[in-house]
Scaffold this motif. Structure first.
Motif, PDB file in Angstrom:
ATOM      1  N   GLU A  33     -45.851  14.054  92.814  1.00  0.00           N
ATOM      2  CA  GLU A  33     -44.370  14.287  92.850  1.00  0.00           C
ATOM      3  C   GLU A  33     -43.508  12.834  92.889  1.00  0.00           C
ATOM      4  OE1 GLU A  33     -41.462  16.232  96.041  1.00  0.00           O
ATOM      5  OE2 GLU A  33     -43.522  17.433  95.798  1.00  0.00           O
ATOM      6  N   ARG A  34     -44.076  11.994  93.706  1.00  0.00           N
ATOM      7  CA  ARG A  34     -43.369  10.785  93.596  1.00  0.00           C
ATOM      8  C   ARG A  34     -43.312   9.908  92.179  1.00  0.00           C
ATOM      9  NH1 ARG A  34     -44.060   5.745  93.403  1.00  0.00           N
ATOM     10  NH2 ARG A  34     -46.370   5.708  92.867  1.00  0.00           N
ATOM     11  N   ILE A  35     -44.461   9.976  91.651  1.00  0.00           N
ATOM     12  CA  ILE A  35     -44.537   9.598  90.183  1.00  0.00           C
ATOM     13  C   ILE A  35     -43.542  10.316  89.120  1.00  0.00           C
ATOM     14  CG2 ILE A  35     -45.893   9.334  88.110  1.00  0.00           C
ATOM     15  CD1 ILE A  35     -48.340   8.663  89.917  1.00  0.00           C
ATOM     16  N   ALA A  36     -43.389  11.467  89.256  1.00  0.00           N
ATOM     17  CA  ALA A  36     -42.604  12.380  88.557  1.00  0.00           C
ATOM     18  C   ALA A  36     -41.121  12.085  88.810  1.00  0.00           C
ATOM     19  CB  ALA A  36     -42.960  13.870  88.636  1.00  0.00           C
ATOM     20  N   ARG A  37     -40.732  11.787  90.045  1.00  0.00           N
ATOM     21  CA  ARG A  37     -39.527  11.604  90.713  1.00  0.00           C
ATOM     22  C   ARG A  37     -39.159  10.042  89.919  1.00  0.00           C
ATOM     23  NH1 ARG A  37     -40.730  13.388  95.710  1.00  0.00           N
ATOM     24  NH2 ARG A  37     -41.067  11.381  96.333  1.00  0.00           N
ATOM     25  N   GLU A  38     -40.015   9.269  90.299  1.00  0.00           N
ATOM     26  CA  GLU A  38     -39.776   7.793  89.698  1.00  0.00           C
ATOM     27  C   GLU A  38     -39.710   7.902  88.438  1.00  0.00           C
ATOM     28  OE1 GLU A  38     -39.312   3.852  90.524  1.00  0.00           O
ATOM     29  OE2 GLU A  38     -39.543   5.333  91.927  1.00  0.00           O
ATOM     30  N   THR A  39     -40.459   8.677  87.535  1.00  0.00           N
ATOM     31  CA  THR A  39     -40.490   8.701  86.044  1.00  0.00           C
ATOM     32  C   THR A  39     -39.141   9.227  85.738  1.00  0.00           C
ATOM     33  OG1 THR A  39     -42.888   8.884  85.695  1.00  0.00           O
ATOM     34  CG2 THR A  39     -41.434   9.391  84.071  1.00  0.00           C
ATOM     35  N   ASN A  40     -38.747  10.262  86.187  1.00  0.00           N
ATOM     36  CA  ASN A  40     -37.412  11.033  85.972  1.00  0.00           C
ATOM     37  C   ASN A  40     -36.193   9.929  86.214  1.00  0.00           C
ATOM     38  OD1 ASN A  40     -38.522  13.386  85.151  1.00  0.00           O
ATOM     39  ND2 ASN A  40     -38.180  14.342  87.024  1.00  0.00           N
ATOM     40  N   LYS A  41     -36.374   9.153  87.283  1.00  0.00           N
ATOM     41  CA  LYS A  41     -35.315   8.326  87.671  1.00  0.00           C
ATOM     42  C   LYS A  41     -35.168   6.920  86.698  1.00  0.00           C
ATOM     43  CE  LYS A  41     -34.377   4.676  91.098  1.00  0.00           C
ATOM     44  NZ  LYS A  41     -34.919   3.780  92.253  1.00  0.00           N
ATOM     45  N   ASN A  42     -36.470   6.553  86.194  1.00  0.00           N
ATOM     46  CA  ASN A  42     -36.437   5.588  85.301  1.00  0.00           C
ATOM     47  C   ASN A  42     -35.811   6.109  83.748  1.00  0.00           C
ATOM     48  OD1 ASN A  42     -37.268   3.644  86.987  1.00  0.00           O
ATOM     49  ND2 ASN A  42     -39.511   4.154  86.456  1.00  0.00           N
TER      50      ASN A  42
END
Length: 193
Positions: A60-69
């Motif tokens: 979930e953290r990686i997905a949020r970080e990916t979406n943010k980027n």
């Protein structure tokens, strides 16, 4: 059955006690081993659940970080596109203004002014109309008045060429100025990809 000697009785008693103690020992070891296996299995299950929760949280953290980027990248692309769009739009309309300036030096421009004036006069019919030309076309005023049989006025405000007409009795402004046409074109202009 023969009578057992005391020593045999003691041996028999010892065998029974030892066997019973051995059974109890084996049962205790078996129970303890089963208990330890149960605790180990519970620990493994808890560790698996904890690991699964950590993996899910990390995903979930990686997905949020990916979406943010991704969002930041899209914003930068839009900004870059917008800057390039403005730059190209400026070049297109600068070139268009240059072409209009060259066009205004040709006889075709004089013919256009004459046609606009005649059309505006026909639209007004019997109503009083005031027709204005751009201050840069001041030298064309008399010739246009003669050719169109109209009172042509020079506007106080420049509008890049073309004509403007006012029919006061009907509260109508006819705007055939290049300035207005350029503004409309700029508002509606879009590059198609």
């Amino acid at each position: 059955m023969a009578a057992l000697t005391t020593e045999e009785k003691l041996q028999h008693f010892e065998d029974i006690c030892t066997g019973d103690a051995l059974k109890k020992y084996e049962q205790a070891v078996s129970d303890y081993t089963a208990y330890e296996e149960k605790i180990l299995n519970e620990h493994k299950e808890n560790a698996r659940k904890q690991a699964a929760l950590q993996i899910a949280a990390e995903k979930e953290r990686i997905a949020r970080e990916t979406n943010k980027n991704l969002s930041l990248g899209q914003i930068e692309i839009r900004r870059s596109y917008s800057r390039k769009d403005e730059e190209l739009r400026g070049k297109v309309f600068s070139e268009l203004r240059d072409r209009l300036a060259r066009f205004m030096e040709t006889p075709k421009y004089d013919a256009l002014l004459e046609a606009q004036i005649k059309k505006e006069k026909a639209f007004a019919g019997s109503s009083e109309i005031h027709i204005y030309i751009d201050p840069s076309d001041r030298e064309k005023q008399n010739l246009l008045s003669l050719r169109t049989d109209c009172d042509i006025r020079v506007s106080q405000y420049p509008f890049l060429g073309g004509t403007r007409a006012v029919i006061a009795s009907k509260n109508i402004l006819i705007d055939n100025s290049f300035e207005t046409k350029l503004k409309e074109a700029e508002q509606d202009f879009q590059f198609s990809l």
